[in-house]
Design a protein around this motif. Structure first.
Motif, mmCIF file in Angstrom:
data_model
loop_
_atom_site.group_PDB
_atom_site.id
_atom_site.type_symbol
_atom_site.label_atom_id
_atom_site.label_comp_id
_atom_site.label_asym_id
_atom_site.label_seq_id
_atom_site.Cartn_x
_atom_site.Cartn_y
_atom_site.Cartn_z
ATOM 1 N N GLN A 354 0.781 -0.995 0.073
ATOM 2 C CA GLN A 354 -0.011 -0.026 0.058
ATOM 3 C C GLN A 354 1.007 1.184 -0.250
ATOM 4 N N LYS A 355 0.397 2.056 -0.624
ATOM 5 C CA LYS A 355 1.065 3.567 -0.408
ATOM 6 C C LYS A 355 0.259 4.287 0.534
ATOM 7 N N LEU A 356 1.208 4.866 1.708
ATOM 8 C CA LEU A 356 0.581 5.444 2.743
ATOM 9 C C LEU A 356 0.856 6.928 2.543
ATOM 10 N N PHE A 357 -0.173 7.536 3.363
ATOM 11 C CA PHE A 357 -0.157 9.168 3.324
ATOM 12 C C PHE A 357 -0.618 9.660 4.873
ATOM 13 N N GLY A 358 0.594 9.332 5.674
ATOM 14 C CA GLY A 358 0.253 9.538 6.923
ATOM 15 C C GLY A 358 -0.747 8.290 7.569
ATOM 16 N N GLN A 359 -1.919 8.145 7.887
ATOM 17 C CA GLN A 359 -2.691 7.234 8.343
ATOM 18 C C GLN A 359 -3.345 6.727 7.119
ATOM 19 N N ASP A 360 -3.610 7.393 6.142
ATOM 20 C CA ASP A 360 -4.229 6.920 5.178
ATOM 21 C C ASP A 360 -3.592 6.125 4.072
ATOM 22 N N ARG A 361 -4.263 5.327 3.374
ATOM 23 C CA ARG A 361 -3.641 4.272 2.467
ATOM 24 C C ARG A 361 -4.576 4.062 1.412
ATOM 25 N N GLU A 362 -3.844 3.433 0.236
ATOM 26 C CA GLU A 362 -4.461 3.053 -0.996
ATOM 27 C C GLU A 362 -3.479 1.678 -1.489
ATOM 28 N N THR A 363 -4.087 1.137 -2.120
ATOM 29 C CA THR A 363 -3.645 -0.404 -2.854
ATOM 30 C C THR A 363 -2.464 0.116 -3.635
ATOM 31 N N LEU A 364 -1.349 -0.462 -3.623
ATOM 32 C CA LEU A 364 -0.214 -0.197 -4.728
ATOM 33 C C LEU A 364 0.280 -1.364 -5.483
ATOM 34 N N ASP A 365 0.149 -0.967 -6.861
ATOM 35 C CA ASP A 365 0.338 -2.237 -7.806
ATOM 36 C C ASP A 365 1.907 -2.054 -8.189
ATOM 37 N N THR A 366 2.389 -0.997 -8.154
ATOM 38 C CA THR A 366 3.680 -0.792 -8.842
ATOM 39 C C THR A 366 4.673 0.305 -8.044
ATOM 40 N N ALA A 367 5.728 0.134 -7.833
ATOM 41 C CA ALA A 367 6.498 1.017 -7.146
ATOM 42 C C ALA A 367 8.170 0.848 -7.797
ATOM 43 N N TYR A 368 8.911 1.859 -7.708
ATOM 44 C CA TYR A 368 10.120 1.786 -8.431
ATOM 45 C C TYR A 368 11.391 2.292 -7.240
ATOM 46 N N ALA A 369 12.298 2.057 -7.736
ATOM 47 C CA ALA A 369 13.784 2.347 -6.892
ATOM 48 C C ALA A 369 13.491 3.722 -6.318
ATOM 49 N N GLY A 370 13.695 4.014 -5.211
ATOM 50 C CA GLY A 370 13.577 5.192 -4.549
ATOM 51 C C GLY A 370 12.296 5.452 -3.914
ATOM 52 N N ASP A 371 11.471 4.607 -4.205
ATOM 53 C CA ASP A 371 10.041 4.617 -3.629
ATOM 54 C C ASP A 371 10.235 4.098 -2.153
ATOM 55 N N ILE A 372 9.256 4.359 -1.174
ATOM 56 C CA ILE A 372 9.052 3.714 0.104
ATOM 57 C C ILE A 372 7.888 2.930 -0.041
ATOM 58 N N LEU A 373 7.791 1.745 -0.053
ATOM 59 C CA LEU A 373 7.024 0.619 -0.174
ATOM 60 C C LEU A 373 6.542 0.237 1.176
#
Length: 547
Positions: A354-373
């Motif tokens: 998931q991609k988090l925004f503070g306490q909020d979240r949404e499902t994450l299908d793809t992420a890249y080097a440099g991202d926080i998973l």
């Protein structure tokens, strides 16, 4: 050193996505305005509609980055938060960190996961002790530093004096990107040295500021009208002096940790924040690789790899779940992919990303080097674990810290023993404190060690709020810990040929959570006594795991 442990590159589309990433942390001394700056950056990035102020504790609006009940109650950050937003074709991963000294260990771990840092300085106070401590960690890790001198709308120290202090204390060449026009009630804007433009701000009756008015040059009539005669003379003299006092800004020197861009402004009133964000994103480095077994693993290699730098339990208390934060070092993440946890050697399917925004979240299908998973669920990972699809890649990024205070957190009600044990197990996996098993102790629970006592208050508060368990603190007589060198024999074994340990009065032997032997001492004075009595043994402070 080899340029890479893996040779196959990612696709051109993935390489472009990686190049867009900018991953950085905001660090500061408490109350310098770090979280306020974070909120305003999110506002410019379109990530939030209204920036909440940490000073408005009694209002319903709260900051996006501070989500724990304790954070909202006290108006401080006690947990690092990951926030992602888009700005000017950059995908920004912003990590807001605790400023309080007691949570510095969490901040140090975050610094292992970023490629740059923005250091917030209070214009009225200059460099403070915690700021310098965090800077030293950045220097140790080779993290480029950008400085935002905050609160210029309040009475401040002379900017040339602040510039001199920054250079002397941090030992980096200062490169002011802009320059303040006054301070406190006389603060009227900033001068952009690169563009030779003045951004004037107008105070409203409510004390806030209207949007900046860009002016062609410092000699423009509008600038003269906005500034008093003596302030105008002071500012023009300072701007002329800067050319002789400072060296031109060079991006290569900034990235090499030799020079620091400096920005002046007010986060509370959006003074100079957008200017700083745009300039920072132009200079900040794209994702950097990490070293594995003496070799550099580059971001654009096709094999996925990353490391766990943070674990947070109960971000959604209704689900009792855990969020495992991973810095992606190389390759591309795809949901449901299988990786190996190098610590356990087991294959793991990364399903609930998931991609988090503070306490909020949404499902994450793809992420890249440099991202926080963020992996949400009951994954059995620990801080420092390497997750990878490539064999032999192992990252050793996590520092180990020496606790400065020790206590027992004891369950008040035996009827809650299962919840107590479950809560302690979950929270200890976050690395909030370290566990020590004291030899000969009558306590049924391990002793806990932490950098500062506020950590224990947080543990207690979260045990009540998240697990319904009330506890009490029972402080220990120890305040200093020394690790036996890893080559020393078991200090408690009964082998007659083993070297004997001569313990000072009031000290004890214990095992830490990794099974290593330590000596617990009542004071720093006893540290000298321990070494004098045991010159046949080798001890270490164990402040960092890699040392």
């Amino acid at each position: 050193m080899s340029t890479s442990t893996i040779t196959n590159p990612v696709s051109a589309a993935a390489a472009h996505e990686i190049s867009r990433r900018r991953t950085f942390a905001i660090i500061s001394h408490p109350d310098a305005g770090k979280t306020t700056l974070t909120e305003k950056l999110l506002l410019y990035g379109g990530a939030i509609g209204l920036a909440g102020s940490v000073t408005s504790k009694k209002e319903q609006q709260s900051t996006s980055s501070d989500w724990m009940a304790m954070e909202k109650e006290r108006g401080i950050s006690v947990s690092s938060t990951v926030l992602q937003f888009e700005y000017n074709d950059c995908c920004v991963n912003l990590l807001d960190t605790p400023g309080h000294h007691d949570f510095s260990e969490d901040t140090y771990r975050v610094l292992s996961a970023v490629d740059a840092a923005v250091m917030v300085i209070d214009a009225g106070k200059g460099i403070e002790a915690q700021t310098l401590k965090l800077f030293d960690v950045c220097r140790r890790r080779g993290v480029p530093i950008f400085v935002f001198v905050n609160k210029m709308d309040r009475p401040s120290r002379p900017p040339l004096e602040l510039l001199d202090e920054l250079e002397k204390v941090l030992k980096l060449a200062p490169a002011p990107v802009n320059w303040p026009l006054g301070d406190g009630e006389r603060f009227r804007g900033v001068y952009d040295r690169e563009k030779a433009e003045v951004n004037l701000f107008e105070r409203t009756t409510g004390g806030t500021f209207k949007a900046p008015l860009e002016v062609a040059g410092i000699e423009d009539d509008k600038v003269r009208e906005a500034l008093s005669d003596d302030l105008y003379e002071t500012v023009t003299q300072e701007v002329e002096l800067l050319d002789g006092l400072t060296e031109p800004l060079e991006i290569d020197r900034v990235l090499a940790g030799e020079q620091m861009p400096i920005y002046f402004g007010s986060a509370m009133n959006n003074f100079g924040v957008q200017n700083m964000l745009e300039s920072f994103l132009q200079m900040a480095p794209p994702p950097a690789g990490r070293v594995s077994d003496g070799k550099m693993v580059e971001p654009n290699t096709d094999s996925f790899s990353g490391f766990v730098f943070k674990i947070q339990a109960n971000m959604n208390p209704r689900h009792r779940d855990r969020a495992v934060f991973i810095r992606i070092v190389s390759g591309v993440f795809e949901r449901d992919m299988q990786v190996v946890d190098q610590r356990s050697g087991k294959k793991v399917r990364l399903a609930n990303a998931q991609k988090l925004f503070g306490q909020d979240r949404e499902t994450l299908d793809t992420a890249y080097a440099g991202d926080i998973l963020a992996l949400v669920g009951n994954y059995n990972f620990l801080i420092g674990d390497t997750l990878t699809s490539a064999p032999k890649v192992v990252y050793k990024e996590m520092p180990r810290f020496t606790p400065e205070c020790f206590t027992y957190i004891v369950n008040k009600d035996t009827a809650n023993i299962k919840r107590y044990r479950s809560g302690m197990e979950q929270l200890m996996k976050e690395g909030v404190a370290q566990a020590y098993h004291v030899h000969g102790s009558l306590q049924a629970v391990p002793m806990l060690g932490a950098v500062g006592p506020l950590q224990f208050e947080v543990l207690q508060a979260r045990l009540i709020a998240e697990y319904g368990v009330e506890t009490r603190l029972e402080h220990s007589p120890w305040s200093v810990v020394q690790w036996f060198d890893e080559h020393e024999p078991d200090p408690l074994r009964r082998d007659r040929n083993a070297p004997k340990v001569h313990l000072p009065t009031g000290s004890a032997i214990a095992r830490d959570q990794d099974g290593q032997w330590v000596v617990l001492l009542s004071s720093k004075y006893m540290l000298g006594v321990l070494h004098d009595r045991n010159d046949h043994l080798t001890f270490r402070d164990h402040a960092y795991g890699e040392e």
